[in-house]
Scaffold this motif. Structure first.
Motif, PDB file in Angstrom:
ATOM      1  N   LYS A 182       0.829  -1.206   0.000  1.00 34.09           N
ATOM      2  CA  LYS A 182       0.000   0.000   0.000  1.00 34.09           C
ATOM      3  C   LYS A 182       0.865   1.258   0.000  1.00 34.09           C
ATOM      4  O   LYS A 182       0.592   2.203  -0.723  1.00 34.09           O
ATOM      5  N   THR A 183       1.919   1.247   0.795  1.00 35.07           N
ATOM      6  CA  THR A 183       2.830   2.390   0.838  1.00 35.07           C
ATOM      7  C   THR A 183       3.498   2.586  -0.512  1.00 35.07           C
ATOM      8  O   THR A 183       3.618   3.718  -1.003  1.00 35.07           O
ATOM      9  N   VAL A 184       3.916   1.501  -1.128  1.00 36.30           N
ATOM     10  CA  VAL A 184       4.550   1.570  -2.445  1.00 36.30           C
ATOM     11  C   VAL A 184       3.591   2.170  -3.461  1.00 36.30           C
ATOM     12  O   VAL A 184       3.952   3.074  -4.223  1.00 36.30           O
ATOM     13  N   LEU A 185       2.354   1.705  -3.459  1.00 34.16           N
ATOM     14  CA  LEU A 185       1.361   2.232  -4.397  1.00 34.16           C
ATOM     15  C   LEU A 185       1.160   3.726  -4.199  1.00 34.16           C
ATOM     16  O   LEU A 185       1.177   4.496  -5.159  1.00 34.16           O
ATOM     17  N   VAL A 186       0.976   4.153  -2.965  1.00 33.97           N
ATOM     18  CA  VAL A 186       0.753   5.574  -2.673  1.00 33.97           C
ATOM     19  C   VAL A 186       1.940   6.414  -3.140  1.00 33.97           C
ATOM     20  O   VAL A 186       1.768   7.450  -3.788  1.00 33.97           O
ATOM     21  N   LEU A 187       3.145   5.980  -2.833  1.00 39.22           N
ATOM     22  CA  LEU A 187       4.337   6.731  -3.248  1.00 39.22           C
ATOM     23  C   LEU A 187       4.458   6.784  -4.766  1.00 39.22           C
ATOM     24  O   LEU A 187       4.831   7.823  -5.332  1.00 39.22           O
ATOM     25  N   ASN A 188       4.130   5.694  -5.434  1.00 38.44           N
ATOM     26  CA  ASN A 188       4.201   5.684  -6.891  1.00 38.44           C
ATOM     27  C   ASN A 188       3.133   6.576  -7.509  1.00 38.44           C
ATOM     28  O   ASN A 188       3.399   7.283  -8.485  1.00 38.44           O
ATOM     29  N   ILE A 189       1.936   6.590  -6.959  1.00 41.24           N
ATOM     30  CA  ILE A 189       0.896   7.499  -7.467  1.00 41.24           C
ATOM     31  C   ILE A 189       1.344   8.946  -7.286  1.00 41.24           C
ATOM     32  O   ILE A 189       1.236   9.761  -8.211  1.00 41.24           O
ATOM     33  N   GLU A 190       1.869   9.268  -6.117  1.00 35.84           N
ATOM     34  CA  GLU A 190       2.358  10.631  -5.880  1.00 35.84           C
ATOM     35  C   GLU A 190       3.467  10.997  -6.867  1.00 35.84           C
ATOM     36  O   GLU A 190       3.500  12.112  -7.390  1.00 35.84           O
ATOM     37  N   HIS A 191       4.370  10.057  -7.112  1.00 38.77           N
ATOM     38  CA  HIS A 191       5.452  10.298  -8.075  1.00 38.77           C
ATOM     39  C   HIS A 191       4.891  10.604  -9.460  1.00 38.77           C
ATOM     40  O   HIS A 191       5.305  11.572 -10.111  1.00 38.77           O
ATOM     41  N   HIS A 192       3.948   9.791  -9.913  1.00 42.69           N
ATOM     42  CA  HIS A 192       3.404   9.989 -11.260  1.00 42.69           C
ATOM     43  C   HIS A 192       2.556  11.249 -11.354  1.00 42.69           C
ATOM     44  O   HIS A 192       2.551  11.905 -12.405  1.00 42.69           O
ATOM     45  N   LEU A 193       1.882  11.636 -10.281  1.00 40.76           N
ATOM     46  CA  LEU A 193       1.174  12.920 -10.279  1.00 40.76           C
ATOM     47  C   LEU A 193       2.156  14.066 -10.474  1.00 40.76           C
ATOM     48  O   LEU A 193       1.927  14.971 -11.290  1.00 40.76           O
ATOM     49  N   LYS A 194       3.262  14.032  -9.746  1.00 35.91           N
ATOM     50  CA  LYS A 194       4.282  15.074  -9.893  1.00 35.91           C
ATOM     51  C   LYS A 194       4.897  15.042 -11.284  1.00 35.91           C
ATOM     52  O   LYS A 194       5.108  16.089 -11.902  1.00 35.91           O
ATOM     53  N   ARG A 195       5.186  13.845 -11.779  1.00 32.04           N
ATOM     54  CA  ARG A 195       5.803  13.693 -13.100  1.00 32.04           C
ATOM     55  C   ARG A 195       4.915  14.301 -14.191  1.00 32.04           C
ATOM     56  O   ARG A 195       5.395  14.955 -15.112  1.00 32.04           O
ATOM     57  N   MET A 196       3.600  14.100 -14.054  1.00 36.71           N
ATOM     58  CA  MET A 196       2.664  14.615 -15.044  1.00 36.71           C
ATOM     59  C   MET A 196       2.276  16.073 -14.770  1.00 36.71           C
ATOM     60  O   MET A 196       1.687  16.720 -15.631  1.00 36.71           O
TER      61      MET A 196
END
Length: 78
Positions: free
Chosen positions: A4-18
């Motif tokens: 769950k932590t990995v998913l949340v961090l990856n979503i945050e990363h992709h939001l910033k990336r986009m």
């Protein structure tokens, strides 16, 4: 690190990336901002939503949402 932590961090990363807000992601997913908030707290995700996230973030693999290695790579970029 749990999934769950990995998913949340990856979503945050992709939001910033986009360069997107949660509101923009919600619009692209056809969901409410509240739903995206819930998603970022990793309270709910299914394969349909994972597939939509892959589409809107232009990802080629579920690994890009769920693998710790992606988080490790992001930390190296800083």
């Amino acid at each position: 690190m749990d999934k769950k932590t990995v998913l949340v961090l990856n979503i945050e990363h992709h939001l910033k990336r986009m360069g997107w807000t949660q509101q923009e992601l919600a619009k692209r997913l056809g969901k409410s901002k509240d739903y995206v908030s819930t998603l970022k707290r990793a309270k709910h995700i299914n394969l349909e939503v994972a597939g939509k996230l892959m589409d809107v973030f232009d990802l080629t693999s579920l690994d890009e949402l769920f693998l710790v290695a992606k988080i490790d790579d992001k930390n190296k970029e800083k």
